[in-house]
Design a protein around this motif. Structure first.
Motif, mmCIF file in Angstrom:
data_model
loop_
_atom_site.group_PDB
_atom_site.id
_atom_site.type_symbol
_atom_site.label_atom_id
_atom_site.label_comp_id
_atom_site.label_asym_id
_atom_site.label_seq_id
_atom_site.Cartn_x
_atom_site.Cartn_y
_atom_site.Cartn_z
ATOM 1 N N ARG A 71 0.837 -1.205 0.000
ATOM 2 C CA ARG A 71 0.000 0.000 0.000
ATOM 3 C C ARG A 71 0.872 1.256 0.000
ATOM 4 N NH1 ARG A 71 -2.592 -2.772 4.288
ATOM 5 N NH2 ARG A 71 -2.315 -0.971 5.655
ATOM 6 N N ASN A 72 1.974 1.216 0.763
ATOM 7 C CA ASN A 72 2.895 2.355 0.766
ATOM 8 C C ASN A 72 3.491 2.582 -0.621
ATOM 9 O OD1 ASN A 72 2.448 2.656 3.500
ATOM 10 N ND2 ASN A 72 4.412 1.800 4.126
ATOM 11 N N LEU A 73 3.929 1.505 -1.276
ATOM 12 C CA LEU A 73 4.541 1.631 -2.603
ATOM 13 C C LEU A 73 3.547 2.128 -3.641
ATOM 14 C CD1 LEU A 73 6.782 -1.556 -2.632
ATOM 15 C CD2 LEU A 73 7.539 0.836 -2.479
ATOM 16 N N ALA A 74 2.272 1.770 -3.494
ATOM 17 C CA ALA A 74 1.253 2.256 -4.426
ATOM 18 C C ALA A 74 1.119 3.773 -4.336
ATOM 19 C CB ALA A 74 -0.089 1.582 -4.140
ATOM 20 N N ALA A 75 1.304 4.322 -3.143
ATOM 21 C CA ALA A 75 1.195 5.770 -2.946
ATOM 22 C C ALA A 75 2.506 6.490 -3.233
ATOM 23 C CB ALA A 75 0.742 6.065 -1.509
ATOM 24 N N ASN A 76 3.630 5.825 -2.962
ATOM 25 C CA ASN A 76 4.948 6.438 -3.126
ATOM 26 C C ASN A 76 5.959 5.332 -3.409
ATOM 27 O OD1 ASN A 76 7.399 7.750 -2.963
ATOM 28 N ND2 ASN A 76 7.111 8.494 -0.874
ATOM 29 N N PRO A 77 6.427 5.202 -4.650
ATOM 30 C CA PRO A 77 7.331 4.104 -4.998
ATOM 31 C C PRO A 77 8.757 4.254 -4.473
ATOM 32 C CG PRO A 77 6.969 5.493 -6.907
ATOM 33 C CD PRO A 77 6.056 6.008 -5.808
ATOM 34 N N ALA A 78 9.118 5.418 -3.921
ATOM 35 C CA ALA A 78 10.463 5.598 -3.374
ATOM 36 C C ALA A 78 10.651 4.669 -2.177
ATOM 37 C CB ALA A 78 10.680 7.053 -2.960
ATOM 38 N N CYS A 79 11.808 4.008 -2.130
ATOM 39 C CA CYS A 79 12.042 3.053 -1.052
ATOM 40 C C CYS A 79 13.533 2.783 -0.889
ATOM 41 C CB CYS A 79 11.289 1.748 -1.304
ATOM 42 S SG CYS A 79 11.659 0.942 -2.866
ATOM 43 N N THR A 80 13.859 2.085 0.181
ATOM 44 C CA THR A 80 15.222 1.631 0.427
ATOM 45 C C THR A 80 15.213 0.124 0.591
ATOM 46 O OG1 THR A 80 15.039 1.847 2.828
ATOM 47 C CG2 THR A 80 15.890 3.770 1.623
ATOM 48 N N VAL A 81 16.352 -0.470 0.326
ATOM 49 C CA VAL A 81 16.569 -1.889 0.573
ATOM 50 C C VAL A 81 17.884 -2.002 1.327
ATOM 51 C CG1 VAL A 81 17.016 -4.144 -0.475
ATOM 52 C CG2 VAL A 81 15.322 -2.610 -1.498
ATOM 53 N N SER A 82 17.850 -2.669 2.474
ATOM 54 C CA SER A 82 19.051 -2.862 3.295
ATOM 55 C C SER A 82 19.301 -4.351 3.425
ATOM 56 C CB SER A 82 18.855 -2.263 4.689
ATOM 57 O OG SER A 82 18.516 -0.902 4.592
ATOM 58 N N MET A 83 20.571 -4.746 3.269
ATOM 59 C CA MET A 83 20.886 -6.170 3.357
ATOM 60 C C MET A 83 22.272 -6.395 3.928
ATOM 61 S SD MET A 83 21.322 -7.038 -0.711
ATOM 62 C CE MET A 83 19.953 -6.045 -1.280
ATOM 63 N N ARG A 84 22.416 -7.535 4.578
ATOM 64 C CA ARG A 84 23.713 -7.972 5.085
ATOM 65 C C ARG A 84 24.144 -9.153 4.235
ATOM 66 N NH1 ARG A 84 25.974 -7.859 10.877
ATOM 67 N NH2 ARG A 84 26.546 -5.883 9.977
ATOM 68 N N LEU A 85 25.153 -8.911 3.420
ATOM 69 C CA LEU A 85 25.700 -9.923 2.537
ATOM 70 C C LEU A 85 27.033 -10.417 3.098
ATOM 71 C CD1 LEU A 85 24.938 -7.879 -0.661
ATOM 72 C CD2 LEU A 85 23.763 -9.973 0.019
ATOM 73 N N LYS A 86 27.570 -11.459 2.515
ATOM 74 C CA LYS A 86 28.850 -11.978 2.974
ATOM 75 C C LYS A 86 29.928 -10.904 2.763
ATOM 76 C CE LYS A 86 32.029 -15.793 2.621
ATOM 77 N NZ LYS A 86 32.376 -17.035 1.919
ATOM 78 N N GLY A 87 30.445 -10.378 3.884
ATOM 79 C CA GLY A 87 31.516 -9.399 3.840
ATOM 80 C C GLY A 87 31.107 -7.984 3.517
ATOM 81 N N LEU A 88 29.802 -7.700 3.420
ATOM 82 C CA LEU A 88 29.389 -6.372 2.988
ATOM 83 C C LEU A 88 27.978 -6.046 3.477
ATOM 84 C CD1 LEU A 88 30.277 -3.988 1.083
ATOM 85 C CD2 LEU A 88 28.954 -5.140 -0.686
ATOM 86 N N ASP A 89 27.839 -4.915 4.149
ATOM 87 C CA ASP A 89 26.520 -4.355 4.452
ATOM 88 C C ASP A 89 26.191 -3.389 3.327
ATOM 89 O OD1 ASP A 89 26.396 -5.759 6.808
ATOM 90 O OD2 ASP A 89 26.881 -4.055 8.082
ATOM 91 N N LEU A 90 24.958 -3.475 2.822
ATOM 92 C CA LEU A 90 24.587 -2.697 1.651
ATOM 93 C C LEU A 90 23.229 -2.042 1.883
ATOM 94 C CD1 LEU A 90 25.783 -2.258 -1.205
ATOM 95 C CD2 LEU A 90 24.475 -4.243 -1.952
#
Length: 168
Positions: A71-90
């Motif tokens: 519902r949030n994306l339908a109103a505003n598609p701006a977003c962030t994605v946070s992930m912890r990968l092997k050896g790297l926070d992104l």
């Protein structure tokens, strides 16, 4: 792509290929924590775990149409994605758009299934015997994440911190 070194200890900028390769290796995987950040209509933030997928150099995720994040994306598609990968926070900044192309939905379903989630396309979204307990009933929508800016902090050698800005 513009690269800016954010490291305060003299380490070299991280190459984007390191982040890209970590996403190729780590997505989709249940053990890779990935969080989507969206904005509620009243401006308050919202964060939710998602199963992120890397396919042909692009990022995808799913969401039930009745969920707060959808519902949030339908109103505003701006977003962030946070992930912890092997050896790297992104942390990625960009926008998400619903995928409606049946051919692409089929390819996304096949890649999720190859990664261990038995998803299938019904031509509108994805179905499976199970999903996250909070996902709501299938079909689940598929979203494409368009990347604008990424921030990487290495948690293994070689260390460093870098911002990458992409031309869209």
């Amino acid at each position: 792509m513009e690269t800016k070194n954010l490291d305060i200890y003299g380490d070299a900028p991280l190459p984007w290929s390191r982040a890209r390769d970590a996403m190729v290796d780590g997505l989709p995987a249940a053990e890779t924590p990935v969080f989507l950040g969206t904005t509620r209509p009243d401006g308050r933030p919202h964060s939710a775990g998602v199963g992120m997928l890397w396919l042909d150099g692009e990022l995808y995720f799913t969401s039930g149409p009745g969920t707060r994040k959808a519902r949030n994306l339908a109103a505003n598609p701006a977003c962030t994605v946070s992930m912890r990968l092997k050896g790297l926070d992104l942390v990625l900044e960009g926008a998400a758009e619903r995928v409606e192309d049946p051919v692409l939905l089929e390819r996304v379903a096949e890649r999720y299934a190859a990664g261990g989630w038995p998803a299938e396309s019904d031509g509108v979204g994805l179905t499976a015997p199970y999903s996250a307990p909070s996902a709501g009933p299938p079909p689940w929508h598929v979203y494409h994440f368009s990347l604008d800016v990424a921030f990487g902090v290495a948690t293994a050698e070689p260390y460093g911190a870098t911002r990458w800005t992409f031309d869209r």
